[in-house]
Scaffold this motif. Sequence first.
Motif, PDB file in Angstrom:
ATOM      1  N   ARG A  48       0.036  -3.069  -1.997  1.00  0.00           N
ATOM      2  CA  ARG A  48      -1.134  -2.472  -2.656  1.00  0.00           C
ATOM      3  C   ARG A  48      -2.303  -3.450  -2.715  1.00  0.00           C
ATOM      4  O   ARG A  48      -3.464  -3.013  -2.790  1.00  0.00           O
ATOM      5  CB  ARG A  48      -0.742  -2.019  -4.072  1.00  0.00           C
ATOM      6  CG  ARG A  48       0.135  -0.777  -4.070  1.00  0.00           C
ATOM      7  CD  ARG A  48      -0.620   0.394  -3.450  1.00  0.00           C
ATOM      8  NE  ARG A  48       0.137   1.627  -3.421  1.00  0.00           N
ATOM      9  CZ  ARG A  48       0.446   2.288  -2.313  1.00  0.00           C
ATOM     10  NH1 ARG A  48       0.071   1.794  -1.121  1.00  0.00           N
ATOM     11  NH2 ARG A  48       1.093   3.425  -2.356  1.00  0.00           N
ATOM     12  N   THR A  75      -5.879  -1.312  -2.688  1.00  0.00           N
ATOM     13  CA  THR A  75      -5.701  -0.577  -3.937  1.00  0.00           C
ATOM     14  C   THR A  75      -5.867  -1.490  -5.145  1.00  0.00           C
ATOM     15  O   THR A  75      -6.412  -1.082  -6.174  1.00  0.00           O
ATOM     16  CB  THR A  75      -4.311   0.090  -3.978  1.00  0.00           C
ATOM     17  OG1 THR A  75      -4.181   0.962  -2.852  1.00  0.00           O
ATOM     18  CG2 THR A  75      -4.114   0.875  -5.263  1.00  0.00           C
ATOM     19  N   ARG A 127      -6.661   0.667 -10.455  1.00  0.00           N
ATOM     20  CA  ARG A 127      -7.002   0.913  -9.056  1.00  0.00           C
ATOM     21  C   ARG A 127      -8.363   0.296  -8.737  1.00  0.00           C
ATOM     22  O   ARG A 127      -9.340   0.492  -9.462  1.00  0.00           O
ATOM     23  CB  ARG A 127      -7.008   2.401  -8.772  1.00  0.00           C
ATOM     24  CG  ARG A 127      -7.237   2.758  -7.297  1.00  0.00           C
ATOM     25  CD  ARG A 127      -7.101   4.256  -7.089  1.00  0.00           C
ATOM     26  NE  ARG A 127      -5.741   4.692  -7.353  1.00  0.00           N
ATOM     27  CZ  ARG A 127      -4.757   4.668  -6.447  1.00  0.00           C
ATOM     28  NH1 ARG A 127      -5.010   4.189  -5.222  1.00  0.00           N
ATOM     29  NH2 ARG A 127      -3.561   5.100  -6.759  1.00  0.00           N
TER      30      ARG A 127
END
Length: 497
Positions: A391, A396, A432
């Motif tokens: 991620r 992200t 995020r």
Amino acid sequence: MNSTCLIDGYEVVIGFETHVQLSTRSKIFSRAATAFGAEPNTQACAVDLALPGTLPVMNRAAVECAIRFGLAVGAQIAPRSVFARKNYFYPDLPKGYQISQYEIPVVQGGAVTFWLEQGKGASQQRVQRTVRLVRAHLEEDAGKSLHEDFHGMSGIDLNRAGTPLLEIVTEPDLRSSAEAVAYAKALHRIVTWIGICDGNMQEGSFRCDANVSVRKPGQPLGTRREIKNLNSFKFMQQAIDYEVRWQIEQLEDGHAIEQATVLFDPDSGQTRAMRTKEDAADYRYFPDPDLPPLVIAPGWVQQVGAQMPELPDVMAQRFEQQYGLPAYDAATLTQSRAMAAYFEDTVRAGAAPKAASNWIMVELSRRLNAAELDIEACPVSPAVLAALLARVADGTLSQSAAKQVLEELWSGSGSGEPLARVDAIIEAKGLRQMNDTGALQAIVAQVIEANPKNVAEYRAGKDKALNALVGQVMKATQGKANPQQVSELLRQALAQG
């Protein structure tokens, strides 16, 4: 021979003797157990107590441990070695002698190579050092004298009597306390890596004796004093440093150094003489008539060699070649087999090698050290760490947000498959990363308008002013913006203005 380091015009000379307790279930010459922590004298059988009529029988597993060590350090495995009686009288030595090896040890020669950090800051560099080994021989441990809680008397615990030891002796190749500690750590890594010792210094499984002397450069070796039973790397360095200073002061004051065995007192930070140091003649060595010569066939050595794990230095070189890691990363990750396995499992789970290395060496290691945990007990599995790094890689998460997610993972938050677990924490915490270029451009414009001083400084050539503007954007986005993207958008906007 390693480089010379002078202290007040004196060269320090250090040799090491390390007693490594072998990881066998029974003792070296009997079937009594070796488990630590049993009630006193509950693990001492008739052989250990030296009762009349008992005879020692060699433990094959202890010999195999010696073979493994010899192969690991590039030594010669003696095809025939001999056990001897080392005679001295002490309350915790039931027989009045210790079974050891003298003239013909089982392991002969070899070397230990390690890296040493020198200098500080920008001038710091890593240099390689090599210490030559004289020998490694098998022997039995003595019992233990207990001097506390006996109302002025001493007690004897013979549980350790007969515990198998491998005594590893170096040439006097070490030239500073830092080198001595680095060597001891390298040796500790080897014996734990190949599985012959658990390495627990507090329980006495890895005990170091340092033979310390000083001399003027070019002069013969000085008289050595042996610091016994150093059971931590911290105390090892303190003890050697004190002993070196003491010996130099004695010589400068015109006193001669007398050979002696000394102990280190951690409370006072000083060494103190325990007894006059014995020489080999004092022990009246002679071959043990109860034990035949130890004969090791070439086929046995080959069999043990085929079962040896990949050694740490070899693995470090492979990490450099296979994963493209810097030498420092490779050396750090191979400090233990468990850490090396964790790294490779993380890469197999999909993480980029360098990213995995960075997070294991910094973020995970910091938390493990704070919690006093080994990496085997790490609450974040390699697969979960790989999911977290995935991620970060796909944008992200920012690096700072990823650290927040790691904190949640460390405390056990989330459930399910690794990626789902990471994603659930990201959404629950609102972490995020903001990648919407249009939204970021609007915030960048607001920050530029609100900070004319920083803008003027940047346009005047002060690049550091850009960092202040980046910080303002990150603050406005609650840390969710991509710092690299913010920096690029700021540069574009300022160039246009």
